[in-house]
Design a protein around this motif. Structure first.
Motif, PDB file in Angstrom:
ATOM      1  N   TYR A 245       1.044  -0.943  -0.193  1.00 42.13           N
ATOM      2  CA  TYR A 245       0.311   0.065   0.191  1.00 42.13           C
ATOM      3  C   TYR A 245       1.056   1.349   0.167  1.00 42.13           C
ATOM      4  CZ  TYR A 245      -4.234  -2.180   0.706  1.00 42.13           C
ATOM      5  OH  TYR A 245      -5.394  -3.055   0.287  1.00 42.13           O
TER       6      TYR A 245
ATOM      7  N   LYS B 145      -4.581   4.578   6.351  1.00 43.55           N
ATOM      8  CA  LYS B 145      -5.245   3.384   6.366  1.00 43.55           C
ATOM      9  C   LYS B 145      -4.744   2.670   5.510  1.00 43.55           C
ATOM     10  CE  LYS B 145      -9.494   5.912   6.718  1.00 43.55           C
ATOM     11  NZ  LYS B 145      -9.743   4.648   8.220  1.00 43.55           N
TER      12      LYS B 145
ATOM     13  N   PHE C  78      -5.210  -1.240   6.732  1.00 42.46           N
ATOM     14  CA  PHE C  78      -5.548  -2.857   4.296  1.00 42.46           C
ATOM     15  C   PHE C  78      -4.329  -2.683   4.931  1.00 42.46           C
ATOM     16  CE2 PHE C  78      -8.201   1.242   2.974  1.00 42.46           C
ATOM     17  CZ  PHE C  78      -9.056   0.291   3.338  1.00 42.46           C
TER      18      PHE C  78
ATOM     19  N   ARG D 142      -5.571  -6.004   7.663  1.00 46.47           N
ATOM     20  CA  ARG D 142      -6.981  -6.418   7.823  1.00 46.47           C
ATOM     21  C   ARG D 142      -6.483  -7.604   5.995  1.00 46.47           C
ATOM     22  NH1 ARG D 142     -10.773  -3.296   3.498  1.00 46.47           N
ATOM     23  NH2 ARG D 142      -9.210  -3.330   2.603  1.00 46.47           N
TER      24      ARG D 142
END
Lengths: 357, 357
Positions: free
Chosen positions: A170, A314, A318, A321
């Motif tokens: 990411y 985020k 993420f 996650r």
DNA sequence: TTAACGCCCGTGTCCGCACACGAAAGCAAA
DNA sequence: TTTGCTTTCGTGTGCGGACACGGGCGTTAA
């Protein structure tokens, strides 16, 4: 609306296949010890019915504990890595019920040795997954190699190293974000306008991100053949000497009276805003990066025209996650995830900040 | 990193308080039948220890079923409400394990009667929660009143009615988004530039959203005293007669040769893009709203300069999620949620679209 | 023949919690 | 003291699934 999951449980499968629940369990988890006959019977039922295991029950029953460790730069109060840290914390809270435990390990981003030490310590722990901010390329490669040998999955955050087999990445497409900064700030400047580019000397290695942003910025100029129409002025300022910086800026503005745009590619734009404000130089548009508290304050006041933002929290959230989706939920995940490039103005910052997802 | 939840279970609380598990349960759920003495003992322990119930186990054990119904406009393929629909679907999938069942009920947004019918039907069902797109103000009020009497919680999506006691609202600050559209498109126009505002006549009531956007747009002009510098041209086009629309646009461009910006406040900007393209009128900047597939395509091609977007699917998803947080997880939620106003260019649309959260 | 071993399989327990049932305890009236 | 009623409490069962243990059965070696 039709029922998405028609409530089929292991018990039902066992009955349908004419075997015991234990056998179904063995098939589902590939534990072996199943005769060809029962295997086939169970698989047949599994094919017909689309069985969705109840994840709640699964992780309630499972005694397996997951240990994830995060390896990223130490940070003070309100900077980029601080947000990243928050994202990890949020993820930790959310996934604790699924037996995942998150541990953070910081290193000094200006000191390779601290990274090596930290990464060794991480490896010793034999965690179930690792999240890495690959600031030091070579040393990160070493770590990844060792992790791969032990079959410990890992993900990258912020930037990535293509050669190794990471689970997810990411981060922001920083080249593109520089390009956008240019489009927003240069798109409609009059001829012969001056553009001031402020670059910061850093103690450690030059950050890839800021370099890429700069390149993207210059690419826009090239693509639109603005080189002849605009006058680019570049200045290097120090990491730590605000007085000198202020003085440099004052000098530049004294000898250049047509500066329409001031841009910097790192997140310290609030310092520029402060200087410009104090020097009474409020005509030029100021552009910068990242949602530091101070940056947001200047944006709201109008001293900063645009902020280009990513969502560091985020990204880390993420990342965690997705690792859970891989290891626990067995869901499909995307490997490379460019975070959106958010354009913030005085007028939309409020809603953006409030919108905690 | 310290353990966030030190694994305290009801069992432990019972031991610590010197009572049975059943008693703890009664205190936790306020079921009554607890003597003052045990109540105090348990509460004392609960105060000391911060007990976090295991939500997984809770909803696994609970036989309570939740029925949520969504009341919003019927829609064809790729429009705004279609995205909203997707968000509901996603939420349905995600929360099914928590015993929530989501039912959708559509009405015709151009026909009050269909709304009344649908809302009656919804009410008859006595669901556990309702999500409403309040297109018809008065009739929605009626429904809300009835729901309130029955103590059925409800949330608004897209727009809100302030007078009733809803749980959440998700939607865009459309005035602000019009303001931003103006800032982006008018910010740097030369003197005497012409700006074409394209407005669509609709069969039903005028949408509040587009009206607000228009007002925001005009406010920017007022705030920056641009009225004297720019020439605003307004044209009304039809909902359904593309040929006539194209003709209107052709005429306008024939009699005005300095149009720099074309803007429309609804999501049908792709039709404009198509017409302008076919008429070879590609000099002006085109601005519009929403991420319809076709809009995105024209944005990528460069025919559209900016798209202002909200996230309809997020809105519906979060609406459901928040209801779960209220009813099931007992978490804090925010009542009014303005969704961020996203600014999309050719250069950042790609990452934005890919970033499915 | 029988002990030993491997392959398959069924069952029981537990995870943390909700909920129901029935038992104990307290108290008043008979 | 016994009966009857209310208040308070303890325990058992089940939610859906993971995992361990042990048992049946066939095969092979002693």
């Amino acid at each position: 609306m039709k029922e998405i999951n028609p409530k089929i449980r292991i018990k039902d499968i066992a009955i349908m296949a004419g075997v015991s629940e234990g056998t179904v369990d063995r098939v589902l988890h590939e534990r072996g010890d199943v005769s060809a006959k029962s295997l086939e019977a169970v698989n047949k039922v599994l094919d017909e019915i689309d069985y969705t295991p109840n994840l709640l029950a699964r992780s309630l029953a499972s005694k397996k504990q997951y240990r994830f460790v995060c390896l990223f730069p130490a940070h003070q109060n309100a900077d980029y890595w601080h947000s990243v840290d928050n994202g990890f914390t949020q993820a930790a809270r959310e996934f604790t019920h699924y037996n995942v435990h998150i541990e953070k390990r910081y290193f000094n981003q200006y000191d390779v040795l601290s990274f090596v030490e930290a990464s060794n310590a991480v490896f010793e722990q034999k965690p179930d997954a690792v999240f890495i901010a690959p600031i030091f390329r070579k040393e990160t490669l070493d770590l990844c190699e060792k992790l791969t040998l032990e079959e410990i999955p890992f993900s990258f955050i912020d930037s990535l190293i293509e050669e190794v087999n990471f689970l997810t990445y990411y981060g922001q497409n920083s080249f593109q974000s520089g390009y956008i900064a240019a489009k927003l700030s240069l798109g409609s400047l009059p001829n012969h306008a001056q553009v001031l580019i402020v670059r910061t000397q850093r103690k450690g290695a030059v950050s890839n991100q800021t370099l890429n942003r700069y390149n993207g910025f210059m690419q826009f100029i090239k693509d639109n053949q603005l080189a002849g129409h605009l006058e680019l002025i570049s200045v290097e300022i120090k990491d730590n000497d605000e007085l000198a910086n202020k003085e440099s800026i004052r000098n530049i503005f004294e000898s250049n009276n047509n500066i329409k745009t001031v841009i910097t590619f790192n997140s310290r734009v609030h310092q520029l805003a402060k200087h410009l404000e104090e020097l009474n130089l409020t005509d030029a548009n100021l552009i910068g990066y990242d949602l530091l508290e101070q940056n947001v304050a200047y944006l709201k006041k109008g001293s900063i025209s645009f902020l280009i933002a990513q969502r560091p929290d985020k990204q880390s959230y993420f990342t965690v996650r997705d690792m859970c989706r891989e290891l626990i939920f067995r869901q499909e995940i995307r490997k490379i995830n460019y975070v959106p490039i958010d354009i913030l103005l005085k007028e939309n910052i409020e809603d953006y900040m409030h919108f905690v997802e």
